[in-house]
Design a protein around this motif. Structure first.
Motif, mmCIF file in Angstrom:
data_model
loop_
_atom_site.group_PDB
_atom_site.id
_atom_site.type_symbol
_atom_site.label_atom_id
_atom_site.label_comp_id
_atom_site.label_asym_id
_atom_site.label_seq_id
_atom_site.Cartn_x
_atom_site.Cartn_y
_atom_site.Cartn_z
ATOM 1 N N SER A 208 19.885 -13.792 -7.067
ATOM 2 C CA SER A 208 19.193 -12.801 -6.323
ATOM 3 C C SER A 208 17.936 -13.540 -5.376
ATOM 4 N N ALA A 209 17.127 -14.017 -6.356
ATOM 5 C CA ALA A 209 15.984 -15.035 -5.888
ATOM 6 C C ALA A 209 16.215 -15.756 -4.808
ATOM 7 N N ILE A 210 17.389 -16.760 -5.317
ATOM 8 C CA ILE A 210 17.858 -17.881 -4.326
ATOM 9 C C ILE A 210 18.452 -17.414 -2.942
ATOM 10 N N LEU A 211 19.297 -16.261 -2.939
ATOM 11 C CA LEU A 211 19.475 -15.651 -1.647
ATOM 12 C C LEU A 211 18.522 -15.139 -0.968
ATOM 13 N N VAL A 212 17.601 -14.284 -1.541
ATOM 14 C CA VAL A 212 16.359 -13.818 -0.744
ATOM 15 C C VAL A 212 15.406 -14.887 -0.190
ATOM 16 N N LEU A 213 15.036 -15.955 -0.961
ATOM 17 C CA LEU A 213 14.265 -16.920 -0.829
ATOM 18 C C LEU A 213 14.863 -18.135 -0.005
ATOM 19 N N PHE B 6 10.177 -29.446 -5.932
ATOM 20 C CA PHE B 6 9.955 -29.792 -4.626
ATOM 21 C C PHE B 6 8.849 -30.906 -4.656
ATOM 22 N N ARG B 7 9.216 -32.010 -4.057
ATOM 23 C CA ARG B 7 8.566 -33.336 -3.840
ATOM 24 C C ARG B 7 6.874 -33.122 -3.468
ATOM 25 N N SER B 8 5.839 -33.366 -4.251
ATOM 26 C CA SER B 8 4.419 -32.775 -3.715
ATOM 27 C C SER B 8 3.607 -34.274 -3.519
ATOM 28 N N MET B 9 4.167 -35.198 -4.047
ATOM 29 C CA MET B 9 3.315 -36.507 -3.971
ATOM 30 C C MET B 9 4.444 -37.564 -3.302
ATOM 31 N N THR B 10 3.327 -38.714 -2.851
ATOM 32 C CA THR B 10 4.256 -39.723 -1.894
ATOM 33 C C THR B 10 5.127 -40.410 -2.923
ATOM 34 N N THR B 11 6.067 -40.906 -2.153
ATOM 35 C CA THR B 11 7.406 -41.544 -2.918
ATOM 36 C C THR B 11 6.900 -42.459 -3.644
ATOM 37 N N ALA B 12 5.879 -43.378 -3.139
ATOM 38 C CA ALA B 12 5.565 -44.587 -4.029
ATOM 39 C C ALA B 12 4.817 -44.316 -5.167
ATOM 40 N N LEU B 13 4.249 -43.228 -5.184
ATOM 41 C CA LEU B 13 3.146 -42.987 -6.393
ATOM 42 C C LEU B 13 3.804 -41.631 -7.135
ATOM 43 N N CYS B 14 5.132 -41.282 -7.095
ATOM 44 C CA CYS B 14 5.361 -40.427 -7.949
ATOM 45 C C CYS B 14 5.589 -40.752 -9.376
ATOM 46 N N ASP B 15 5.024 -39.998 -10.297
ATOM 47 C CA ASP B 15 4.755 -40.421 -11.769
ATOM 48 C C ASP B 15 6.204 -39.743 -12.524
ATOM 49 N N SER B 16 6.984 -40.605 -12.873
ATOM 50 C CA SER B 16 8.360 -39.951 -13.358
ATOM 51 C C SER B 16 8.344 -39.484 -14.542
ATOM 52 N N ASP B 17 7.429 -40.373 -15.470
ATOM 53 C CA ASP B 17 7.153 -39.861 -16.604
ATOM 54 C C ASP B 17 5.843 -38.855 -17.037
ATOM 55 N N GLY B 18 5.224 -38.696 -15.957
ATOM 56 C CA GLY B 18 4.152 -37.596 -16.302
ATOM 57 C C GLY B 18 3.091 -38.199 -16.994
ATOM 58 N N ASN B 19 2.781 -39.514 -16.855
ATOM 59 C CA ASN B 19 1.616 -40.008 -17.922
ATOM 60 C C ASN B 19 0.329 -39.545 -17.166
ATOM 61 N N VAL B 20 0.028 -39.372 -16.075
ATOM 62 C CA VAL B 20 -1.015 -38.717 -15.533
ATOM 63 C C VAL B 20 -1.047 -37.363 -14.770
ATOM 64 N N SER B 21 -1.701 -36.404 -15.536
ATOM 65 C CA SER B 21 -1.840 -35.299 -14.913
ATOM 66 C C SER B 21 -2.286 -34.921 -13.265
ATOM 67 N N LEU C 127 4.952 -23.072 -4.917
ATOM 68 C CA LEU C 127 6.103 -23.166 -4.334
ATOM 69 C C LEU C 127 6.912 -24.264 -4.689
ATOM 70 N N ASP C 128 6.180 -25.295 -5.073
ATOM 71 C CA ASP C 128 6.806 -26.502 -5.731
ATOM 72 C C ASP C 128 7.815 -26.323 -6.864
ATOM 73 N N GLU C 129 7.642 -25.016 -7.543
ATOM 74 C CA GLU C 129 8.483 -24.753 -8.869
ATOM 75 C C GLU C 129 9.697 -24.112 -8.299
ATOM 76 N N LEU C 130 9.870 -23.420 -6.930
ATOM 77 C CA LEU C 130 11.064 -22.782 -6.725
ATOM 78 C C LEU C 130 12.485 -23.399 -6.905
ATOM 79 N N PRO C 131 12.594 -24.834 -6.825
ATOM 80 C CA PRO C 131 14.022 -25.408 -7.248
ATOM 81 C C PRO C 131 14.432 -25.205 -8.685
ATOM 82 N N LEU D 76 10.581 -20.949 -16.221
ATOM 83 C CA LEU D 76 9.926 -20.852 -15.091
ATOM 84 C C LEU D 76 8.308 -20.637 -15.214
ATOM 85 N N SER D 77 8.080 -19.364 -16.003
ATOM 86 C CA SER D 77 6.939 -18.941 -16.111
ATOM 87 C C SER D 77 6.776 -18.758 -17.871
#
Length: 465
Positions: A282-287, A325-340, A360-364, A410-411
């Protein structure tokens, strides 16, 4: 560290698919519960119908349908609560029969009591009612006995998938259990390697109960792994048998200590899953308009990919791909999450800063919920390289792996309490872990709904960067 397995790769001569040592019995168990329910429906209504037809012909038949309609809802409610449709009822036909009969007797007593209070007993045929009750009880028992062959066909004789992992300990023999060698399957109880835990998690997928036989110096590590595996887990300890310990299981001369149990039963998992699918769909349809707008904004920002996909650890210590949703520049995305991410993080784009601050980045991750990798509420999934201070998360507290006994959410309880954002100090992780473990201790659908409502208060947060 071992590289994570992918489909088609080999480990010790075995394909990845072969690490799944047993088929899932969840759907088959549900089919068996439904079969028992239908047999009880037939037993109740047919018993009253035969009694009514024999005593008063067509008029009695119509009355019998009324009696069945009055009794069955009460019977069904009691039967669900007293275990007439439980794993014990599937394992033992007579156990299920006794529980169903008890539920039926209580339902009859409730109807008779209501008749007495409302002075409506004169409208009932005592012969039809009494005869129908006796015939219904007999038919419930007979039909459930006939269902035994169906249950065995669908779920096997033991009704559960039981696994024995031989890791260098004494040999233990359990009837109908699957046996594997830890060495042959490449299984190691290494709490410092998420890839090793993922490998164990794949083997334990679809398993209901696991017994580990290993030397004493590896029991603690196996116990910690099993606590996060969403499975009933036991480790072999012959001291149990020698001491005659109470509350522990013995098989032959061997003692088994239960060290873990799944936090949710089948009924609770079904309720949680139905709620997740209904809400997320339902949330996907509404949002959907908002999702499209955010995706276009990210694409127009720098032309890079809209989604950021990162390997996270989920239920049973198994990896899954989490969407954001991607929030960082493509070149600097941290795939392993080493740096918060930090408040003035140069990696974050202008669009990214807005969608992170508003969550909003968490919606996907709603799509992760539909796929079954995540739940709406649960412990938040962490990147494998996440640090609390200078330590990896699991190095701060050995209980960290226990949080993976449920699907990530999600939460969660930690998030609504304000424990989110960067983990600059070890204490930041400890506070989240305490909340996650508290959530595991007493799940209810009501608390999930409450957490979702409380989440609305922290969507915009001073630590959401």
């Amino acid at each position: 560290m071992n590289a994570p397995l992918t489909k088609g790769e080999f480990i010790n001569g075995q394909e990845f698919d072969e690490l799944l040592v047993a088929p899932s019995l969840v759907r088959r168990k549900l089919q068996c519960y439904l079969a028992l329910l239908l047999s009880d429906v037939v037993g109740v209504f047919l018993g009253f119908a035969i009694a009514g037809q024999l005593y008063m012909a067509r008029e009695g038949f119509y009355d019998s349908v009324l009696y069945g309609s009055l009794i069955f809802p009460i019977f069904l409610t009691i039967a669900f609560y007293n275990g007439a449709y439980s794993i014990d009822a599937l394992r033992s036909g007579w156990s299920g029969i006794m529980r169903a009969e008890l539920a039926f007797v209580i339902a009859i007593a409730v109807v008779v009591f209501v008749q007495f209070l409302t002075s409506s007993s004169a409208d009932f045929s005592r012969v039809t009612f009494s005869g129908g009750a006796v015939l219904a009880m007999a038919l419930i028992a007979w039909l459930r006995l006939q269902m035994r062959s169906f249950v065995t066909w669908r779920c096997g004789r033991s009704v559960i998938n039981e696994l024995i992992i031989d890791d260098g300990g004494p040999q233990v023999h359990i009837r109908n259990a699957i046996r594997i060698s830890a060495a042959a399957m490449g299984l190691r109880p290494n709490l410092n390697d998420p890839d090793d835990l993922d490998r164990v998690g794949l083997v334990l997928r679809n398993i209901d109960r696991v017994v580990v036989s290993c030397p004493s110096d590896r029991r603690l590590d196996w116990a910690m792994i099993l606590k996060g595996a969403n499975v009933e887990g036991e480790v072999l300890d012959d001291q149990v048998a020698r001491l005659g310990a109470q509350g522990a299981r013995t098989i032959g001369n061997h003692g088994l200590l239960m060290v873990s149990a799944g936090p949710l039963g089948l009924r609770q998992r079904a309720i949680k899953r139905i709620f997740d699918m209904a809400f997320a769909g339902s949330a996907i349809l509404v949002l959907s308009p908002l999702l499209i707008v955010v995706a276009l904004a990210i694409k127009l920002q720098d032309g890079g990919p809209v989604l950021f996909i990162q390997k996270r650890m989920g239920r049973g210590n198994c990896f899954f791909n989490m969407y954001k949703f991607r929030s960082m520049t493509t070149a600097l995305c941290d795939s392993d999450g080493n740096v918060s991410a930090s408040k003035d993080d140069k990696r974050i784009t202008p669009v990214g800063r807005f969608i992170r601050s508003t969550s909003l980045d968490e919606l996907p991750q709603l799509f992760n919920v539909l796929l079954g990798d995540m739940s709406l509420v649960g412990p938040r999934p962490h990147a494998t390289g996440s640090l609390a201070g200078q330590k990896l998360f699991w190095e701060v507290d050995r209980r960290y792996w226990q949080r993976h006994s449920l699907k990530p959410g999600l939460s969660g309880l930690a998030q609504v309490r304000g424990f989110r954002g960067a983990t600059d100090h070890e204490g930041d992780l400890v506070k989240r872990l305490q909340s996650d473990l508290e959530y595991l201790e007493g799940w209810t659908i009501g608390r999930d709904i409450k957490i979702l409502f409380l989440t609305l208060r922290v969507l915009v947060h001073d630590r959401a960067f």
